[in-house]
Design an enzyme around this catalytic site. Sequence first.
Site, PDB file in Angstrom:
ATOM      1  CD  GLU A 186      -0.332   4.705   6.632  1.00 19.51           C
ATOM      2  OE1 GLU A 186      -1.131   5.027   5.741  1.00 19.51           O
ATOM      3  OE2 GLU A 186       0.902   4.807   6.498  1.00 19.51           O
ATOM      4  CE1 TYR A 226      -2.447   2.077   5.233  1.00 16.03           C
ATOM      5  CE2 TYR A 226      -4.757   2.012   5.891  1.00 16.03           C
ATOM      6  CZ  TYR A 226      -3.617   2.729   5.569  1.00 16.03           C
ATOM      7  OH  TYR A 226      -3.644   4.101   5.586  1.00 16.03           O
TER       8      TYR A 226
END
Length: 378
Positions: A189, A101
């Site tokens: 993101e 992530y």
Amino acid sequence: MDLYEYQAKDLFRAAGIPVPAGEVAFTPDEAEAIAAKIGGTVVVKAQVHAGGRGKAGGVKLARSAAEAREHASRILGMKIKGLEVRKVLVTAAEDIKSEAYLSVLVDRKVQAPVFIASPQGGIDIEEVAATNPNALRRLRIDPRYGLLPHEAYAIADFLYSDPALALQTTRIVALLYGVFVENSCSLAEINPLIVTPDGQVKAIDAKVSVDDSALRHLPNIEALRDLDAEPPAETKARAAGLSFVKLDGAVGCCVNGAGLAMATMDLVKYYGGEPANFLDIGGSSNPDKVVAALEIITSDPSVKSILFNIFGGITRCDDVARGILEATRRIRIEPPIVIRLTGTNEKEALSVLAEAGLTAYTTMDEVVQKAVQLAAQA
Ligand code: GDP
Ligand code: MN
């Protein structure tokens, strides 16, 4: 403004972040054609402004163009978190060795961009934060200097101990920060950032949110807006120059100035009601804005009373009154209207309102109590 995954990936690709080839499709036919062009296994992905599409059945692997078509016909029209899927991204499938992530966002608390990274990607980052906080690293970026090379490396090194992977990732971190700054993002993101079996680091999902206040400087981003996906009331409000946010209550609010609008909503709640919206008609004296505001408020069936709270400074009370009058002529307004106005041209306003048989209160407490009471009676 939130971008769709395919739009965010276009930004990433243009910046040089490795992203698998892919195109957006609106029909199963288009999905099949794109899959045939890409060749091999593809992924068909629902394009909606919501996460967790994988879990909801909106992300499917297809081994052939025909299978891509089948998945597309099933995913198009499906609902994910209440949002109807109107388009799918058809993208080359990747083999995945690991998922990480990586994101950068504006953190208001520390008044700076903050990178968040975790070697445990693919899943909800909130879950990682709650269950395994050590697997998560946050790094505040000093906006005076921007992302420094050693910071980019530190983030990459936290994700991957293998130097070859860390080197690729250092570049991706820097490019992601570039996308974030250049497009005035509140969030950029990548979840998951993957490693392929042959050791390449790639972004296979992308989420980008752009600060609405910056959009007038970013015509290329503004052009990506999908008017079909936003509530019609918000589109109309933007075109009329009104700040509008739809809420769930029954008291429609029409106020001049954002501060007064928030104070009004507080008072509605204080007296036991719920506001149906936030609406700031701004500081101008344009009756057309008032008409547009009333059109927007009355288009919401849950509105049971309409509350005007106008403090006449630059805004002239008589212009607002004329706008109310004009609106009552042009549109059918079912819910009762209660008005408080005070300040510039208050007297003129009262005589304009009298023509329509309307009166006005002078204090906020009175008018809000009245509006809450009328909404409760309806
Ligand atoms: P989200 O659920 O909305 O976050 O959608 P993602 O794009 O992140 O996809 C969800 C999951 O589907 C990923 O975490 C992967 O495990 C899987 N997935 C997505 N794309 C691919 C792919 O190209 N190959 C493989 N093997 N899995 C994929
Ligand atoms: Mn994802």
